[in-house]
Each structure stands twice: as structure tokens, then as C-alpha cells.
Design a protein around this motif. Sequence first.
Motif: not given
Length: 159
Positions: A44, A55, A58, A69, A73
Amino acid sequence: MTAMAPARTETDLSFLLDHTSHVLRTRMAAALAEIGLTSRMHCVLVHALEEERTQIQLAELGDMDKTTMVVTVDALEKAGYAERRPSSTDRRARIIAVTAEGAEVARRSQEIVDGVHRAALGSIPDEERDVLVRALNRLAAGHLATPVEGGRRARERAR
């Protein structure tokens, strides 16, 4: 009566790729853990530094589902390495922006990733290394570029 196993007529490419990939992933995970990152966090950070990405973008690049994800994050934000910000091109979208500290960690993690790859490839003689890398690139861009739809694992189908 014991049945005879069928004779293998081809090299077990699945085993070779799965085994080497598994060992490489475990070595990568151990090396990145030394600086408090996971492979996903590294992925990421590096991809978010390349250009402004959401997001979702990615997650696609890192082959992660939405939940993974979000957790990744969240961990990057908690560590102070990234933050969610409004996109400069689409006010509805939010991008993942890497902080200055995150950029430094990404630089260090890329050195680690390169070192793990260098060690693996360095264990093969030069002439074989070049052939292997070319062949794997050819498979990744050609015959094995796209997964088969519905090609789930047997364990997943059994549920």
C-alpha cells in the motif's frame, strides 16, 4: 488391495511454484516484521507513493479484499505512515496519502524487499537466473496472466 497412483507425466509445476512462493512470502514477512510492517502495508505504501490512488485502486493492485484493505490502512494510519484524504480530482473519492514518515518507511521496506529478492535470485547461477526470470515473466504476462473465473479452491467449494 492398494491402488497404484497414476504415473506423473509432467513436472509438478504447481508444487514448485506454490512451495517457492510460500517460502519467499514467509521470508519476506519475517524481514518486513523487523521494521513493523506487513507485506500488505509495504504494498500500500509503495503504490500510494507512485501516484494518487483510492483505497479501492490500492486494494486491486495488492489483490486485497475490502476488509483486508481497511484493516491495512487502519494500521498504517495508527502508525502515522498514511492517512485518508479527499481526492484532488474527485471530491467523492478518498485517497491514501503517505506521510513523510511513511515515505521513509517505504524506502526502507523497499530495500528489504529488494534484498529478499536479491538473495533468492542470487542463489541461482547467473545464466539460469536470467532464463528463470524471463520464463516467469512470460507465464505471468501470457498463459497464466488471468485466473479462471470460478476457479475456487476445493475447500471453498465444499462450504
